[in-house]
Write an enzyme that holds these catalytic residues in place. Structure first.
Site, short mmCIF file in Angstrom:
data_model
loop_
_atom_site.label_atom_id
_atom_site.label_comp_id
_atom_site.label_asym_id
_atom_site.label_seq_id
_atom_site.Cartn_x
_atom_site.Cartn_y
_atom_site.Cartn_z
N SER A 77 0.89 -1.09 -0.31
CA SER A 77 -0.04 0.17 0.24
C SER A 77 1.01 1.26 0.16
O SER A 77 1.73 1.63 -0.39
CB SER A 77 -0.83 -0.23 1.23
OG SER A 77 -1.89 0.17 0.95
N ASP A 223 -5.83 -3.84 -2.35
CA ASP A 223 -4.92 -4.29 -1.69
C ASP A 223 -3.77 -5.44 -1.00
O ASP A 223 -4.60 -6.19 -0.23
CB ASP A 223 -6.05 -2.44 -0.65
CG ASP A 223 -4.51 -2.58 0.38
OD1 ASP A 223 -3.78 -2.90 0.99
OD2 ASP A 223 -4.63 -0.76 1.05
#
Length: 746
Positions: A77, A223
């Site tokens: 991320s 993610d």
């Protein structure tokens, strides 16, 4: 809706804390030779955490101060963004400058700059301000795969990684790198070590529901924090001796903070993510280093204050300085390490070719006509991104990206346009409300269906339906006549109803319900992206009947027909609360019995507004003028005034006549927003001064007969469009209060 979006972002990025720092023992490595050939290989693991992840930059600053080399990086991320850019040779100081200068609120949205929108899309933006689009395919209603498709973020990452665009194996970067994503279909972690670096970083931070997934090698990726927020296990496979892991996870809420279903849901998911993070931390050796910046409850979505996390990151690394110094290089070795991290610049490299790749009905020439970049141009990331935004401004694609690619002729740019997965037909929505708190209310709900890209020239079929005070139906087929979409024809049908109040001595004596419709054939030319000119012929009819009030007043029926010419200009930067630009609309209507009209007359209607800004202050000058030539002053040709910013002291439509003029000066200042974070909702305070009137004969128009009005207002740039709460005042002491929601007042 904004709270839902914020929750989605928080849920995906909120990361929990781990147990106390593990002891670090470096005795077995302290005696290692100090020359670069025999030193231990050091791997850096950067965890996810949204805006909290900027603390990684502070850690890197301290590592550079201590002259500690990094031989491999793995990130998730925000950790993938910082780590990926550092892997390309960007140093910590450059990262700090970059993070502090970026407009994160703009980068993490899909809304294109209005200057990049085609004129037709500017019309959509103004007339249907709700920022939500629903797709139609057959009998199915389709939603986008994410609230944010990531267009601006994609272009930002592309620009930041352009220096490494020719590197497909991440082991060949100045620092070997891995990005961690999650396969949303298989429910497993995916380690990205090759391919397109910008795509890999983008996939690693695609928060499910908030950001659209990224498809790489047939896998739908989101993610990486869902499965591997602190990828220590990945680093162990990269041949390192020492691991430095940086954990920026969000802490668990305390008991007293768990006061709503939102915080409890967030806590549940944070615990699930934290469980894997703790398992990863347990695998660290005693010689490894774990760094946990003290970030408190700094929000994962607080990108507006992202630089505040850098210092805590540096401080946390400084607290580990004694353990870290065992890996410091001498000055000579450190300088050599920095030199080998530099990638060659492509500042003078020129494009060998420009091509567009897409998969829809449009001819390539339609897209190519919107590009300004050409073969032979110097490669400039800002220019390449500008042209991608021009294609995206057509609003036919969920994202448009560019890549530098090589073939036998050299290095060129390839634009890839991906059609919207929720198309090919789209619904947009609008709502408008005007209430003077004294019985006069106008409320409308509207939707627009656009069938786009019907043929290779880009034909569209647009149908509007409006229900409420002013019901209307409009359908138009828009057919460009050339690849550059400059000339077009547009047959259209419109049916509408509206109220027209008849006043006597400032008191309404009757309300007419005017119903009319017409069929027209328009021919026009687009004026770049800022305007449009049309001429056309029309035929129609209607009736005006007394709805309320004096029943002795006559009903009226009329036939219409004639020709018109219309020029529209829209160069404002924001359709709701503009800070700069021009709005103009001039229409000349020629009514002739030869086209079926009852009466021979001409009408001219014009609207003009220019806005300037300085800092948070904006000033707008507006002028309106409408006149009727050779008219029998039939009611359908009257121009009403009254209402917010149209003589605000009078009721909506209180005065009307065959000749009308209005001038206004509007000042407003942005005073704050409702969230202070990523999803900001600006608030404005302002005032207006207005002068105007209507007249029965043009010879009566003069400054002495002008009526003066003014207003003070508070404005909110909301999800539904602009919202105003205003008080209007007239020179005779008359006053009105307004609640206005929806399309911007003109």
């Amino acid at each position: 809706m904004i709270k839902i979006i914020r929750c989605l972002v928080c849920v995906g990025l909120l990361l929990a804390c781990a147990p106390a720092l593990l002891p670090n023992v470096h005795a077995q490595l302290a005696d290692a030779a100090s020359d670069g050939s025999s030193r231990p290989r050091i791997g850096l693991v950067l965890g996810g955490g949204g805006a909290r992840g900027a603390a990684h930059i502070g850690v890197l600053k301290e590592l550079e101060r201590l002259q500690i080399p990094i031989d491999a990086i793995a990130g998730t991320s925000m950790g993938a963004i910082v780590g990926g850019l550092y892997a390309t040779g960007v140093d910590a100081w450059e990262l700090e400058q970059l993070v502090g200068s970026l407009d994160w609120a703009a980068a993490l949205t899909d809304t294109p700059d209005r200057e990049d929108l085609s004129f037709r899309r500017k019309q959509d933006d103004r007339e249907f301000p709700i920022n939500f689009e629903l797709g139609i395919r057959g009998s199915k209603l389709l939603l986008p795969k994410g609230v944010i498709q990531g267009q601006k973020l994609d272009l930002l990452l592309r620009e930041l990684t352009l220096r490494a665009s020719n590197i497909s194996d991440f082991n060949d970067l100045p620092t070997p790198f891995r990005a961690i994503a999650s396969d949303i279909v298989a429910g497993e972690a995916v380690v990205l070590g090759s391919g397109d670096l910008a795509h890999a970083i983008r996939a690693s931070m695609s928060v499910p529901g908030a950001f659209a997934p990224v498809r790489i090698d047939g896998r739908l990726l989101v993610d990486g924090g869902l499965i591997g927020n602190l990828p220590i296990d990945v680093m162990k496979t990269m041949g390192v001796d020492i691991i430095i892991a940086v954990d920026v996870e969000f802490p668990l809420y305390k008991s007293e903070e768990l006061s709503s279903v939102v915080t409890i849901s967030e806590q549940m998911l944070t615990i699930l993510i934290r469980k894997e993070t703790l398992r990863q931390i347990d695998t660290l050796a005693e010689s490894d280093v774990l760094i946990r910046p003290e970030l408190g409850v700094f929000a994962s979505t607080n990108f507006a204050e992202i630089v505040q996390t850098i210092e805590p990151g540096q401080k946390a690394a400084l607290e580990q300085a004694e353990s870290l110094r065992a890996y410091s290089l001498g000055d000579v070795e450190w300088q050599a390490y920095r030199e080998q991290r530099k990638l060659p610049s492509s500042n003078e490299q020129r494009l060998a070719f420009v091509r567009v790749v897409h998969d829809d009905k449009l001819a390539p020439e339609v897209l190519e006509s919107r590009l300004s970049v050409e073969a032979g141009d110097v490669i400039r990331p800002d220019v390449l991104a500008l042209n991608a935004n021009r294609l995206y401004g057509l609003q036919l694609y969920e994202h448009v990206e560019y890549r530098l690619v090589n073939d036998d002729s050299g290095t060129g740019v390839e634009y890839r346009a991906t059609p919207k997965s929720w198309g090919p037909n789209f619904l947009q929505f609008g709502v408008s409300l005007e209430d003077d708190f004294d019985g006069s209310t106008a409320f409308n709900l509207a939707t627009r269906m656009t069938r786009a890209g019907l043929n290779k020239l880009g034909a569209e079929w647009r149908t509007d339906l409006q229900l409420g005070t002013d019901p209307a139906v409009l359908t138009e087929f828009y057919q460009p006549l050339s690849f550059d979409s400059r000339w077009f024809v547009a047959p259209r049908l419109e049916i509408r109803q509206s109220n027209l109040d008849a006043f006597s001595m400032s008191s309404a004596v009757a309300r007419y319900r005017v119903s009319e419709g017409d069929l027209s054939l328009d021919i026009g030319r687009e004026l770049g992206t800022v305007g449009e000119f049309r001429i056309g012929a029309y035929r129609g009819g209607g009736a005006a009947r007394v709805k309320l009030g004096d029943s002795a007043l006559p009903d009226i029926e009329f036939e219409t027909g004639g020709m018109f010419a219309r020029l529209r200009i829209d160069s404002v930067d924001n359709s709701r609360f503009p800070r700069s630009g021009t709005l103009a609309d001039v229409r000349w209507n020629v009514s002739r019995p030869g086209f079926g009209a009852d009466n021979k007359f001409d009408t001219i209607e014009s609207e003009f507004a220019q806005t300037w800004s300085r800092g948070k202050n904006s000033l707008q000058v507006g002028l309106s003028y409408a006149t009727t030539l050779n008219s029998d002053t039939t009611v359908q040709d009257f121009f009403p005034l009254g209402g917010f910013l149209r003589l605000s002291g009078l009721e909506r439509g209180e005065i009307s006549g065959p000749h009308a003029a209005l001038a206004r000066l509007v000042y407003y200042r942005q005073v704050g927003d409702t969230t202070g974070g990523l999803f900001e909702t600006p608030i404005y305070l302002g005032m207006s001064a207005e002068a105007g009137n209507v007249w029965g004969r043009r010879s009566e128009i003069d400054f002495d007969t002008m009526q003066l009005s003014g207003s003070i207002f508070a404005g909110l740039d909301s999800y539904l469009g602009p919202v105003y709460l205003a008080a209007g005042f007239a020179e005779d002491g008359q006053s009105n209060f307004y609640l206005f929601i929806g399309s911007p007042p003109r």
